[in-house]
Write a protein that holds these residues in place. Structure first.
Motif, mmCIF file in Angstrom:
data_model
loop_
_atom_site.group_PDB
_atom_site.id
_atom_site.type_symbol
_atom_site.label_atom_id
_atom_site.label_comp_id
_atom_site.label_asym_id
_atom_site.label_seq_id
_atom_site.Cartn_x
_atom_site.Cartn_y
_atom_site.Cartn_z
ATOM 1 N N MET A 1 0.850 -1.178 0.000
ATOM 2 C CA MET A 1 0.000 0.000 0.000
ATOM 3 C C MET A 1 0.894 1.239 0.000
ATOM 4 S SD MET A 1 -2.619 1.291 3.011
ATOM 5 C CE MET A 1 -2.668 -0.325 3.645
ATOM 6 N N GLU A 2 0.757 2.038 -1.031
ATOM 7 C CA GLU A 2 1.550 3.260 -1.125
ATOM 8 C C GLU A 2 0.884 4.373 -0.324
ATOM 9 O OE1 GLU A 2 3.343 6.455 -4.322
ATOM 10 O OE2 GLU A 2 2.171 4.769 -5.058
ATOM 11 N N THR A 3 1.699 5.008 0.520
ATOM 12 C CA THR A 3 1.237 6.133 1.326
ATOM 13 C C THR A 3 1.957 7.388 0.860
ATOM 14 O OG1 THR A 3 0.947 4.671 3.230
ATOM 15 C CG2 THR A 3 1.002 7.026 3.673
ATOM 16 N N VAL A 4 1.192 8.411 0.577
ATOM 17 C CA VAL A 4 1.742 9.710 0.186
ATOM 18 C C VAL A 4 1.471 10.685 1.313
ATOM 19 C CG1 VAL A 4 1.547 11.611 -1.475
ATOM 20 C CG2 VAL A 4 1.366 9.236 -2.267
ATOM 21 N N VAL A 5 2.489 11.464 1.686
ATOM 22 C CA VAL A 5 2.327 12.475 2.728
ATOM 23 C C VAL A 5 2.350 13.846 2.060
ATOM 24 C CG1 VAL A 5 3.328 13.501 4.802
ATOM 25 C CG2 VAL A 5 3.385 11.007 4.488
ATOM 26 N N LYS A 6 1.370 14.674 2.420
ATOM 27 C CA LYS A 6 1.313 16.041 1.890
ATOM 28 C C LYS A 6 0.926 16.985 3.016
ATOM 29 C CE LYS A 6 -3.504 16.673 0.479
ATOM 30 N NZ LYS A 6 -3.795 17.959 1.093
ATOM 31 N N ARG A 7 1.106 18.244 2.758
ATOM 32 C CA ARG A 7 0.714 19.253 3.754
ATOM 33 C C ARG A 7 -0.798 19.233 3.974
ATOM 34 N NH1 ARG A 7 4.672 22.051 5.674
ATOM 35 N NH2 ARG A 7 6.575 22.237 4.464
ATOM 36 N N LEU A 8 -1.186 19.364 5.216
ATOM 37 C CA LEU A 8 -2.602 19.421 5.585
ATOM 38 C C LEU A 8 -3.128 20.807 5.246
ATOM 39 C CD1 LEU A 8 -3.964 18.181 9.007
ATOM 40 C CD2 LEU A 8 -4.811 20.254 7.948
ATOM 41 N N THR A 9 -4.249 20.843 4.570
ATOM 42 C CA THR A 9 -4.885 22.111 4.225
ATOM 43 C C THR A 9 -6.326 22.121 4.742
ATOM 44 O OG1 THR A 9 -5.725 21.330 2.097
ATOM 45 C CG2 THR A 9 -3.497 22.298 2.119
ATOM 46 N N ARG A 10 -6.939 23.266 4.652
ATOM 47 C CA ARG A 10 -8.334 23.429 5.084
ATOM 48 C C ARG A 10 -9.248 22.403 4.406
ATOM 49 N NH1 ARG A 10 -12.859 23.282 6.438
ATOM 50 N NH2 ARG A 10 -14.334 24.950 6.814
ATOM 51 N N SER A 11 -8.958 22.072 3.172
ATOM 52 C CA SER A 11 -9.805 21.118 2.440
ATOM 53 C C SER A 11 -9.723 19.700 3.006
ATOM 54 C CB SER A 11 -9.451 21.114 0.946
ATOM 55 O OG SER A 11 -8.135 20.647 0.757
ATOM 56 N N ASP A 12 -8.728 19.426 3.844
ATOM 57 C CA ASP A 12 -8.594 18.104 4.473
ATOM 58 C C ASP A 12 -9.377 18.007 5.779
ATOM 59 O OD1 ASP A 12 -6.675 17.122 2.556
ATOM 60 O OD2 ASP A 12 -5.182 18.398 3.549
ATOM 61 N N TRP A 13 -9.932 19.119 6.243
ATOM 62 C CA TRP A 13 -10.533 19.175 7.573
ATOM 63 C C TRP A 13 -11.631 18.125 7.794
ATOM 64 C CZ3 TRP A 13 -9.756 19.623 12.298
ATOM 65 C CH2 TRP A 13 -10.791 19.793 13.214
ATOM 66 N N SER A 14 -12.477 17.913 6.829
ATOM 67 C CA SER A 14 -13.562 16.941 7.006
ATOM 68 C C SER A 14 -13.004 15.562 7.358
ATOM 69 C CB SER A 14 -14.417 16.860 5.739
ATOM 70 O OG SER A 14 -15.417 15.879 5.891
ATOM 71 N N SER A 15 -12.004 15.126 6.633
ATOM 72 C CA SER A 15 -11.384 13.822 6.896
ATOM 73 C C SER A 15 -10.605 13.834 8.208
ATOM 74 C CB SER A 15 -10.448 13.436 5.754
ATOM 75 O OG SER A 15 -11.158 13.310 4.544
ATOM 76 N N VAL A 16 -9.846 14.888 8.438
ATOM 77 C CA VAL A 16 -9.053 14.995 9.668
ATOM 78 C C VAL A 16 -9.958 14.981 10.891
ATOM 79 C CG1 VAL A 16 -7.589 16.600 10.991
ATOM 80 C CG2 VAL A 16 -7.060 16.103 8.592
ATOM 81 N N SER A 17 -11.054 15.707 10.833
ATOM 82 C CA SER A 17 -11.954 15.758 11.990
ATOM 83 C C SER A 17 -12.595 14.395 12.268
ATOM 84 C CB SER A 17 -13.026 16.839 11.798
ATOM 85 O OG SER A 17 -13.897 16.521 10.734
ATOM 86 N N LYS A 18 -12.855 13.610 11.235
ATOM 87 C CA LYS A 18 -13.407 12.262 11.428
ATOM 88 C C LYS A 18 -12.377 11.351 12.084
ATOM 89 C CE LYS A 18 -16.691 12.585 7.666
ATOM 90 N NZ LYS A 18 -16.928 12.350 6.254
ATOM 91 N N ILE A 19 -11.131 11.454 11.655
ATOM 92 C CA ILE A 19 -10.067 10.642 12.252
ATOM 93 C C ILE A 19 -9.849 11.057 13.704
ATOM 94 C CG2 ILE A 19 -7.588 10.118 12.150
ATOM 95 C CD1 ILE A 19 -7.884 10.460 9.035
ATOM 96 N N TYR A 20 -9.885 12.353 13.971
ATOM 97 C CA TYR A 20 -9.746 12.842 15.337
ATOM 98 C C TYR A 20 -10.895 12.329 16.214
ATOM 99 C CZ TYR A 20 -8.678 16.094 19.137
ATOM 100 O OH TYR A 20 -8.362 16.644 20.353
ATOM 101 N N LYS A 21 -12.086 12.315 15.652
ATOM 102 C CA LYS A 21 -13.248 11.807 16.391
ATOM 103 C C LYS A 21 -13.063 10.329 16.739
ATOM 104 C CE LYS A 21 -18.272 11.648 16.296
ATOM 105 N NZ LYS A 21 -19.493 12.036 15.578
ATOM 106 N N GLU A 22 -12.494 9.547 15.818
ATOM 107 C CA GLU A 22 -12.187 8.146 16.116
ATOM 108 C C GLU A 22 -11.203 8.050 17.280
ATOM 109 O OE1 GLU A 22 -12.532 6.302 11.579
ATOM 110 O OE2 GLU A 22 -10.606 6.248 12.616
ATOM 111 N N GLY A 23 -10.213 8.941 17.295
ATOM 112 C CA GLY A 23 -9.252 8.958 18.393
ATOM 113 C C GLY A 23 -9.909 9.280 19.724
#
Length: 163
Positions: A1-23
């Motif tokens: 599985m290839e993982t790409v790392v990029k800078r977090l931007t405002r457009s990532d917030w929906s996904s980031v907030s869901k992952i944070y909620k899982e945490g």
């Protein structure tokens, strides 16, 4: 599985907030009990050191730094936060993110990174140890969550590039 790392931007917030909620739901990732809104979250984390991990086009994890103090003498000290989606745990995504965060932190002149990790969160403790952090101590009964006291392992990583 290839993982790409990029800078977090405002457009990532929906996904980031869901992952944070899982945490938050694990009960051993943070003392926070609610996901903040973007404005609150954005104000808390250092903008130069924010990353997301992508598998294909899906955000599957994030890593960020927050200042430990507003005092000028601590401007090179930051706290690490790394979260990986439950669906993608065990795929070295946390390691990939943390290594990138460490590299970027040194570029931005951070000489000390610290992490306060619930003692029950063995996977996170092991991740940080693997990435060059050392155990400084255990902070007993450092905080309460849902009426229960928790200990935190306190870890740090000192830069070998910045003195």
């Amino acid at each position: 599985m290839e993982t790409v790392v990029k800078r977090l931007t405002r457009s990532d917030w929906s996904s980031v907030s869901k992952i944070y909620k899982e945490g938050i739901a694990t009960g051993i990732a943070t003392f926070e009990t609610e996901v903040p809104n973007w404005k609150q979250w954005d104000a808390k984390y250092i903008s130069a050191c924010r990353f997301v991990a992508l598998v294909k086009t899906k955000v599957v994890g994030f890593a960020v730094l927050s200042a430990v103090s507003k005092r000028d003498v601590y401007k090179g000290v930051a706290e690490v936060s790394v979260y990986v989606s439950n669906e993608f745990k065990g795929n070295h995504i946390g390691e990939t993110l943390l290594k990138r965060l460490v590299k970027e932190s040194e570029i931005n002149e951070f000489w000390t990174l610290q992490a306060s990790i619930f003692s029950e969160n063995i996977a996170s403790i092991n991740l940080h140890l693997k990435c060059g952090f050392r155990l400084v101590g255990i902070r007993e009964n450092i905080g309460q969550l849902h009426g229960k006291w928790y200990d935190n392992h306190f870890l740090e990583r000192r830069s070998r590039k910045i003195n």
